[in-house]
Design a protein around this motif. Sequence first.
Motif, mmCIF file in Angstrom:
data_model
loop_
_atom_site.group_PDB
_atom_site.id
_atom_site.type_symbol
_atom_site.label_atom_id
_atom_site.label_comp_id
_atom_site.label_asym_id
_atom_site.label_seq_id
_atom_site.Cartn_x
_atom_site.Cartn_y
_atom_site.Cartn_z
ATOM 1 N N ALA A 45 59.959 32.603 39.021
ATOM 2 C CA ALA A 45 59.765 33.691 39.990
ATOM 3 C C ALA A 45 58.278 33.811 40.305
ATOM 4 N N ALA A 46 57.981 34.029 41.564
ATOM 5 C CA ALA A 46 56.571 34.120 41.951
ATOM 6 C C ALA A 46 56.292 35.487 42.534
ATOM 7 N N GLY A 47 55.167 36.063 42.091
ATOM 8 C CA GLY A 47 54.751 37.350 42.646
ATOM 9 C C GLY A 47 55.790 38.443 42.450
ATOM 10 N N GLY A 48 56.545 38.384 41.361
ATOM 11 C CA GLY A 48 57.493 39.458 41.048
ATOM 12 C C GLY A 48 58.861 39.301 41.677
ATOM 13 N N HIS A 51 43.793 28.375 43.632
ATOM 14 C CA HIS A 51 44.171 29.800 43.621
ATOM 15 C C HIS A 51 45.681 29.884 43.413
ATOM 16 N N GLY A 52 46.268 31.048 43.615
ATOM 17 C CA GLY A 52 47.686 31.264 43.316
ATOM 18 C C GLY A 52 48.628 30.271 43.976
ATOM 19 N N SER A 53 48.305 29.805 45.165
ATOM 20 C CA SER A 53 49.205 28.886 45.858
ATOM 21 C C SER A 53 49.242 27.517 45.194
ATOM 22 N N PHE A 54 48.183 27.161 44.479
ATOM 23 C CA PHE A 54 48.183 25.849 43.818
ATOM 24 C C PHE A 54 49.300 25.793 42.777
ATOM 25 N N VAL A 55 49.498 26.888 42.056
ATOM 26 C CA VAL A 55 50.556 26.921 41.056
ATOM 27 C C VAL A 55 51.904 27.080 41.746
ATOM 28 N N ALA A 56 51.959 28.014 42.717
ATOM 29 C CA ALA A 56 53.236 28.323 43.358
ATOM 30 C C ALA A 56 53.776 27.123 44.147
ATOM 31 N N TYR A 57 52.918 26.402 44.834
ATOM 32 C CA TYR A 57 53.427 25.354 45.733
ATOM 33 C C TYR A 57 53.267 23.932 45.210
ATOM 34 N N LEU A 58 52.331 23.691 44.286
ATOM 35 C CA LEU A 58 52.157 22.318 43.782
ATOM 36 C C LEU A 58 52.748 22.148 42.378
ATOM 37 N N ARG A 118 45.265 47.525 41.465
ATOM 38 C CA ARG A 118 46.686 47.658 41.161
ATOM 39 C C ARG A 118 47.444 47.021 42.309
ATOM 40 N N ARG A 119 48.631 46.559 42.017
ATOM 41 C CA ARG A 119 49.417 45.903 43.064
ATOM 42 C C ARG A 119 50.258 46.906 43.826
ATOM 43 N N TYR A 120 50.540 46.552 45.063
ATOM 44 C CA TYR A 120 51.426 47.356 45.904
ATOM 45 C C TYR A 120 52.695 46.527 46.062
ATOM 46 N N GLY A 176 44.776 26.675 52.537
ATOM 47 C CA GLY A 176 44.743 27.864 53.390
ATOM 48 C C GLY A 176 45.878 28.814 53.059
ATOM 49 N N SER A 177 45.618 29.754 52.160
ATOM 50 C CA SER A 177 46.523 30.857 51.816
ATOM 51 C C SER A 177 45.898 31.621 50.649
ATOM 52 N N HIS A 178 46.567 32.680 50.207
ATOM 53 C CA HIS A 178 46.237 33.461 49.003
ATOM 54 C C HIS A 178 44.857 34.131 49.021
ATOM 55 N N SER A 179 43.765 33.381 48.688
ATOM 56 C CA SER A 179 42.428 33.971 48.671
ATOM 57 C C SER A 179 41.425 33.003 49.304
ATOM 58 N N VAL A 203 58.229 42.699 44.534
ATOM 59 C CA VAL A 203 57.573 41.710 45.397
ATOM 60 C C VAL A 203 56.230 42.263 45.861
ATOM 61 N N VAL A 204 55.166 41.557 45.525
ATOM 62 C CA VAL A 204 53.827 42.057 45.833
ATOM 63 C C VAL A 204 53.501 41.774 47.303
ATOM 64 N N ILE A 205 52.916 42.798 47.968
ATOM 65 C CA ILE A 205 52.514 42.563 49.355
ATOM 66 C C ILE A 205 51.043 42.953 49.594
ATOM 67 N N GLY A 206 50.399 43.506 48.575
ATOM 68 C CA GLY A 206 48.995 43.872 48.745
ATOM 69 C C GLY A 206 48.459 44.478 47.459
ATOM 70 N N ASN A 207 47.233 44.949 47.524
ATOM 71 C CA ASN A 207 46.559 45.492 46.335
ATOM 72 C C ASN A 207 45.671 46.646 46.732
ATOM 73 N N SER A 208 45.422 47.538 45.792
ATOM 74 C CA SER A 208 44.423 48.574 46.071
ATOM 75 C C SER A 208 43.450 48.675 44.899
ATOM 76 N N VAL A 240 42.652 35.762 41.367
ATOM 77 C CA VAL A 240 43.855 36.491 41.796
ATOM 78 C C VAL A 240 43.578 37.152 43.140
ATOM 79 N N ALA A 241 44.674 37.387 43.892
ATOM 80 C CA ALA A 241 44.519 37.900 45.252
ATOM 81 C C ALA A 241 44.001 39.334 45.280
ATOM 82 N N GLY A 242 44.111 40.039 44.145
ATOM 83 C CA GLY A 242 43.572 41.400 44.075
ATOM 84 C C GLY A 242 42.057 41.440 44.243
HETATM 85 P P1 AMP Z 1 51.273 33.107 49.697
HETATM 86 O O1 AMP Z 1 50.177 32.195 50.098
HETATM 87 O O2 AMP Z 1 51.180 34.485 50.273
HETATM 88 O O3 AMP Z 1 52.623 32.489 49.912
HETATM 89 O O4 AMP Z 1 51.114 33.294 48.116
HETATM 90 C C1 AMP Z 1 50.934 32.219 47.233
HETATM 91 C C2 AMP Z 1 51.285 32.647 45.826
HETATM 92 O O5 AMP Z 1 50.402 33.675 45.400
HETATM 93 C C3 AMP Z 1 52.694 33.243 45.685
HETATM 94 O O6 AMP Z 1 53.146 32.893 44.399
HETATM 95 C C4 AMP Z 1 52.463 34.734 45.782
HETATM 96 O O7 AMP Z 1 53.457 35.464 45.084
HETATM 97 C C5 AMP Z 1 51.108 34.894 45.113
HETATM 98 N N1 AMP Z 1 50.374 36.010 45.720
HETATM 99 C C6 AMP Z 1 49.926 36.093 46.989
HETATM 100 N N2 AMP Z 1 49.306 37.270 47.198
HETATM 101 C C7 AMP Z 1 49.367 37.937 46.007
HETATM 102 C C8 AMP Z 1 48.894 39.202 45.565
HETATM 103 N N3 AMP Z 1 48.256 40.036 46.404
HETATM 104 N N4 AMP Z 1 49.097 39.537 44.274
HETATM 105 C C9 AMP Z 1 49.737 38.707 43.439
HETATM 106 N N5 AMP Z 1 50.228 37.507 43.795
HETATM 107 C C10 AMP Z 1 50.042 37.118 45.057
#
Ligand code: AMP
Length: 333
Positions: free
Chosen positions: A141-144, A74-81, A199-201, A9-12, A225-230, A288-290
């Motif tokens: 570094a994760a997400g910039g 998804h992205g959290s699998f790499v970031a957290y595991l 594109r990332r925001y 439960g996170s990311h996408s 630091v990414v917080i969203g996408n458009s 990707v979350a975009g």
């Molecule tokens: P989070 O679940 O928000 O903590 O994100 C999990 C991982 O995915 C972290 O490495 C974030 O940097 C990355 N992440 C989350 N949302 C995005 C996004 N919109 N674009 C790129 N990376 C993202």
Amino acid sequence: MNYTIATLGSHSALQILKGAKDEGFKTLVITTPKLTSLYDRYSFIDKHIEIENYTDVISIQKTLKKQNVILIPHGSFVAYLGIEGNNAITLPYFGSKSVLDWEADRQKQRDWLEESGLTLPRQYTLGSVIDFPVIVKSYGAAGGSGYFIAKSKADLKNKMKRFGDNPSMIQEYIVGAPLYIQYFYSPLTNKMEILGMDRRYETNADGIGRLPALNQPASLEPSFVVIGNSPLVLRESMLEEAYRMGENVVAASKKMIDSRGLYGPFCLETIITPDMKFSCIEISCRIVAGTNMFIDNSPYASLLYDEPMSMGRRIAREIKQAISLSKLPLILN
Ligand code: AMP
Ligand code: AMP
């Protein structure tokens, strides 16, 4: 269908599980206590399992196996595991695990992308002459987050002290228009699809331009630091090149990584320079979350499908097709 599509439960996760439900699967989310209430809000999620930390997913695999779970990373699998955590997963897992090493090791990733014929930003070392801004990407570094910019060798040396980090890569900072291309490659049909672009925001990089240089504090440093996408659509005459880049990356992965290579969703992060050339800054080898903004379709998905086709739904469709063709082992690890 007797399978349950599950993810962390996170990311996408919302998009993945909505797509799985639309394709007729049972759905399950594995959440940490902080986010349980979020996933409770959505009726397309059949079941929730709460764990204290994302890494605990490894220890509940027996329970998940009984529910005939297929995990979608998804992205959290790499970031957290991390890579080790992903490799410790014995449940059916959608996507290649062999690409994980190639993605995480910045030099190997560069070799792969170069072999694919992509243009990459110039690379520097701590001793290089620096006459153009460089971006320093620290290891892990994760997400910039944790990246910084240096304008000269002295500036770099000085900032390295402040950040006290060992950079894993010093890259030419490309001034251009960022474009992230969302691909899906099907090993069942050997077809490449582009399902969206974004594109990332990023904060504060996307905020600095709102403040005239005159009003900026001298110490202002950009962060990424990414917080969203458009959403974005690409100039149509450049679309064929976008397809070609994706196909070349998959072809090179089959030569360099293993015979199955990269498959399923992936993203090329590019910056387009004024000569209309793509410079590729990174590859992401999973959803990707975009893609989250295209649940109801993107312009590119509309060109390929006569029904809404998000990346999450496309993954579920691939699994469904593999089941009906008795080819699940081709797409699972
Ligand atoms: P989070 O679940 O928000 O903590 O994100 C999990 C991982 O995915 C972290 O490495 C974030 O940097 C990355 N992440 C989350 N949302 C995005 C996004 N919109 N674009 C790129 N990376 C993202
Ligand atoms: P990455 O971790 O490679 O996805 O980079 C995170 C963010 O840093 C990107 O979304 C860009 O805004 C910025 N960035 C990374 N590499 C470069 C580069 N070589 N030139 C310009 N911007 C970059």
